[in-house]
Design an enzyme around this catalytic site. Structure first.
Site, PDB file in Angstrom:
ATOM      1  N   THR A 123       0.829  -1.209   0.000  1.00  0.00           N
ATOM      2  CA  THR A 123       0.000   0.000   0.000  1.00  0.00           C
ATOM      3  C   THR A 123       0.862   1.257   0.000  1.00  0.00           C
ATOM      4  O   THR A 123       0.386   2.326  -0.354  1.00  0.00           O
ATOM      5  CB  THR A 123      -0.906   0.029   1.248  1.00  0.00           C
ATOM      6  OG1 THR A 123      -0.110  -0.357   2.375  1.00  0.00           O
ATOM      7  CG2 THR A 123      -2.077  -0.925   1.105  1.00  0.00           C
ATOM      8  N   SER A 179      32.325  -5.861   4.207  1.00  0.00           N
ATOM      9  CA  SER A 179      31.133  -6.569   4.691  1.00  0.00           C
ATOM     10  C   SER A 179      31.585  -7.742   5.550  1.00  0.00           C
ATOM     11  O   SER A 179      32.235  -8.668   5.062  1.00  0.00           O
ATOM     12  CB  SER A 179      30.311  -7.084   3.508  1.00  0.00           C
ATOM     13  OG  SER A 179      29.482  -8.143   3.954  1.00  0.00           O
ATOM     14  N   GLY A 235      17.261 -11.146   2.909  1.00  0.00           N
ATOM     15  CA  GLY A 235      16.325 -11.718   1.925  1.00  0.00           C
ATOM     16  C   GLY A 235      15.135 -12.408   2.561  1.00  0.00           C
ATOM     17  O   GLY A 235      14.443 -13.186   1.921  1.00  0.00           O
ATOM     18  N   LEU A 272      12.655  -8.815   5.980  1.00  0.00           N
ATOM     19  CA  LEU A 272      12.773  -7.936   7.160  1.00  0.00           C
ATOM     20  C   LEU A 272      13.449  -6.621   6.808  1.00  0.00           C
ATOM     21  O   LEU A 272      13.793  -5.831   7.669  1.00  0.00           O
ATOM     22  CB  LEU A 272      13.576  -8.621   8.270  1.00  0.00           C
ATOM     23  CG  LEU A 272      13.026  -9.930   8.766  1.00  0.00           C
ATOM     24  CD1 LEU A 272      13.821 -10.428   9.962  1.00  0.00           C
ATOM     25  CD2 LEU A 272      11.573  -9.762   9.153  1.00  0.00           C
ATOM     26  N   SER A 292      16.514  -5.890   5.319  1.00  0.00           N
ATOM     27  CA  SER A 292      17.922  -5.624   5.597  1.00  0.00           C
ATOM     28  C   SER A 292      18.414  -4.536   4.637  1.00  0.00           C
ATOM     29  O   SER A 292      19.326  -3.773   4.972  1.00  0.00           O
ATOM     30  CB  SER A 292      18.744  -6.901   5.422  1.00  0.00           C
ATOM     31  OG  SER A 292      18.451  -7.501   4.182  1.00  0.00           O
ATOM     32  N   SER A 293      17.792  -4.427   3.469  1.00  0.00           N
ATOM     33  CA  SER A 293      18.243  -3.391   2.518  1.00  0.00           C
ATOM     34  C   SER A 293      17.971  -1.995   3.071  1.00  0.00           C
ATOM     35  O   SER A 293      18.848  -1.128   3.020  1.00  0.00           O
ATOM     36  CB  SER A 293      17.596  -3.584   1.150  1.00  0.00           C
ATOM     37  OG  SER A 293      16.202  -3.680   1.277  1.00  0.00           O
ATOM     38  N   GLU A 348      17.648   2.933  -3.416  1.00  0.00           N
ATOM     39  CA  GLU A 348      17.089   1.641  -3.836  1.00  0.00           C
ATOM     40  C   GLU A 348      16.460   1.745  -5.231  1.00  0.00           C
ATOM     41  O   GLU A 348      16.612   0.858  -6.059  1.00  0.00           O
ATOM     42  CB  GLU A 348      16.048   1.197  -2.803  1.00  0.00           C
ATOM     43  CG  GLU A 348      15.505  -0.156  -3.091  1.00  0.00           C
ATOM     44  CD  GLU A 348      15.579  -1.110  -1.904  1.00  0.00           C
ATOM     45  OE1 GLU A 348      16.112  -0.736  -0.843  1.00  0.00           O
ATOM     46  OE2 GLU A 348      15.090  -2.228  -2.066  1.00  0.00           O
ATOM     47  N   ASP A 376       9.739   0.887   4.494  1.00  0.00           N
ATOM     48  CA  ASP A 376      10.850   0.221   5.176  1.00  0.00           C
ATOM     49  C   ASP A 376      11.843   1.243   5.722  1.00  0.00           C
ATOM     50  O   ASP A 376      12.315   1.132   6.857  1.00  0.00           O
ATOM     51  CB  ASP A 376      11.593  -0.708   4.210  1.00  0.00           C
ATOM     52  CG  ASP A 376      10.673  -1.748   3.600  1.00  0.00           C
ATOM     53  OD1 ASP A 376       9.541  -1.896   4.097  1.00  0.00           O
ATOM     54  OD2 ASP A 376      11.094  -2.392   2.628  1.00  0.00           O
ATOM     55  N   TYR A 392       7.971  -7.206  -8.274  1.00  0.00           N
ATOM     56  CA  TYR A 392       7.580  -6.054  -7.442  1.00  0.00           C
ATOM     57  C   TYR A 392       7.280  -4.855  -8.348  1.00  0.00           C
ATOM     58  O   TYR A 392       6.245  -4.213  -8.250  1.00  0.00           O
ATOM     59  CB  TYR A 392       8.711  -5.725  -6.472  1.00  0.00           C
ATOM     60  CG  TYR A 392       8.384  -4.621  -5.487  1.00  0.00           C
ATOM     61  CD1 TYR A 392       7.886  -4.925  -4.229  1.00  0.00           C
ATOM     62  CD2 TYR A 392       8.570  -3.289  -5.822  1.00  0.00           C
ATOM     63  CE1 TYR A 392       7.576  -3.920  -3.322  1.00  0.00           C
ATOM     64  CE2 TYR A 392       8.259  -2.275  -4.935  1.00  0.00           C
ATOM     65  CZ  TYR A 392       7.777  -2.590  -3.674  1.00  0.00           C
ATOM     66  OH  TYR A 392       7.464  -1.584  -2.785  1.00  0.00           O
TER      67      TYR A 392
HETATM   68  C1  GLA Z   1       9.056  -4.037   0.227  1.00  0.00           C
HETATM   69  C2  GLA Z   1       9.196  -2.560  -0.124  1.00  0.00           C
HETATM   70  C3  GLA Z   1       8.214  -1.698   0.678  1.00  0.00           C
HETATM   71  C4  GLA Z   1       6.798  -2.236   0.615  1.00  0.00           C
HETATM   72  C5  GLA Z   1       6.795  -3.736   0.903  1.00  0.00           C
HETATM   73  C6  GLA Z   1       5.441  -4.353   0.689  1.00  0.00           C
HETATM   74  O1  GLA Z   1       9.486  -4.270   1.540  1.00  0.00           O
HETATM   75  O2  GLA Z   1      10.494  -2.104   0.106  1.00  0.00           O
HETATM   76  O3  GLA Z   1       8.271  -0.370   0.223  1.00  0.00           O
HETATM   77  O4  GLA Z   1       6.199  -1.949  -0.621  1.00  0.00           O
HETATM   78  O5  GLA Z   1       7.708  -4.449   0.101  1.00  0.00           O
HETATM   79  O6  GLA Z   1       4.529  -3.838   1.581  1.00  0.00           O
END
Ligand code: GLA
Length: 381
Positions: A33, A65, A117, A120, A122-123, A155, A167, A217
């Site tokens: 959303t 890293s 991956g 959660l 991490s990026s 990103e 995120d 995505y």
């Molecule tokens: C990833 C994206 C977020 C969000 C979620 C899905 O984590 O980085 O911006 O769109 O997917 O809710």
């Protein structure tokens, strides 16, 4: 982990570093959303990425890293796109330079205590922590919202995922024991106490890596944009899916290809679920909150089509357990974790049952991770 990154830094660079931590995030409800300018309910978590950083005395920068035991050097005044984790760091530097800030060469060691991956984010932790650290190191005077935007644009432009803002917002703005209720249109937000009392939030990592999800995505994002374009031809006021009601959508079905209709329906209803979920939490009605999670899972599976067989299995098994209020996939999709809301005193039972069922079906051992809403990016120096 703080000592580990610091000690490695001292070993490599013979300097004492500044140290920062940036957390990963969970999202209680409101998936996909954010880029549709709707509502989300994320929280920063206790697991994250640690950074040890200082200015470099050389005319190049060195990044190490810890998790991958890889070292790269580059000249930050002449960055090229590379691969893997380097792009997140290069992206941050590139975006900081784009807003007109001048920075010098630097040395960095980073490493995390969170799965990569697994959904959660991490990026976002990597981007936000690095942006925050550079801001401090070079006294750039960026505010948190500017740093969130820089991280998100890193990103988009370097990694190539046209992510929303959730995120990065959660990683930067989280506070202990609270979830964030964020309106992604104007970035207004409030903190919502997460008073779980006798309940627990557990993640169940399917171990299906969601890396391949980035192209899908972007496909979802552009399908939503197509929906908005079509609906805007009929309803002038529609600028994003958050402006569309279910009635408007139902009355416009003939304008939309079936797949676009399904995607739009999911987003419009997911926005409503965020509001209902907040009400349920407010009333401490965990069975209602759990039902909403279960409904969201089915909608992600059938309408937005972002789950996978392993995730569907985990969510279905969990929601069938009498002590689980609800379960759904969390994050971008195509793997990663399920989020499970359950009775606290049944955590061990849950772990045992879900592990053995999943091992039997897929021969994969899931990882169960207990999470607590925690503080956003911090200076630990
Ligand atoms: C990833 C994206 C977020 C969000 C979620 C899905 O984590 O980085 O911006 O769109 O997917 O809710």
């Amino acid at each position: 982990m703080i000592e580990v990154v610091s000690n490695k830094f001292i070993e490599l660079f013979k300097q004492k570093p500044l140290v920062f931590k940036a957390p990963g995030r969970i999202n209680l409800i409101g998936e996909h959303t954010d880029y549709n300018l709707g509502f989300v309910m994320p929280a920063a978590i206790n697991q994250g990425i640690y950074f040890a950083i200082e200015k470099s005395n050389n005319d190049f920068s060195t990044f190490h890293s810890l998790d991958l035991n890889e070292t790269l050097t580059c000249d930050i005044q002449q960055l090229n796109a590379g691969k893997g984790w380097y792009n997140y760091l290069a992206g941050v530097i590139g975006e900081i330079q784009k807003v007109g800030k001048i920075i010098g060469q630097l040395n960095l060691v980073f490493g995390g205590d969170m799965p990569i991956g697994a959904g959660l984010s991490s990026s976002a932790a990597l981007e936000c922590g690095f942006t925050f650290a550079i801001n401090q190191l070079f006294d750039l005077k960026l505010d948190k919202i500017e740093m969130i935007r820089i991280s998100q644009m890193a990103e988009h432009n370097f990694v190539g995922v046209k992510c929303g803002i959730m995120d990065q917002f959660a990683s930067m703005m989280g506070i202990e024991d609270h979830v964030i209720r964020l309106d992604c249109e104007d970035l207004s937000y409030d903190y919502f106490p997460l008073n779980l009392a006798d309940a627990a939030l557990l993640l169940c990592d399917s171990k299906v890596n969601h890396n391949l999800a980035s192209s899908e995505y972007n496909v979802r994002r552009s399908q939503c944009e197509t929906g908005v374009q079509k609906l805007n031809e009929k309803f002038d006021e529609v600028k994003s899916l958050r402006d569309v009601s279910i009635d408007q959508l139902e009355n416009s079905k003939e304008l939309l290809e079936p797949i676009i209709y399904k995607r739009c329906k999911y987003i419009i209803e997911e926005n409503l679920r965020v509001k209902e979920f907040a009400e349920a939490l407010h009333l401490n009605d965990l069975s209602k909150a759990g039902d909403i999670l279960n409904t969201a899972q089915i909608a992600m599976r059938d309408e937005y089509e972002i789950t996978c067989p392993e995730i569907d299995f985990l969510a279905k098994e969990a929601s069938g357990m009498s002590f689980v209020f609800g379960a759904r996939m969390m994050g971008g999709g195509f793997g990663g974790c399920t989020l499970n809301l359950l009775k606290k005193n049944e955590v061990a039972q849950f772990e045992e049952q879900i592990t053995s069922a999943y091992e039997k079906e897929f021969s994969i051992s899931p990882e169960i991770i207990e999470v607590h809403p925690s503080t956003g990016v911090q200076d630990l120096s």
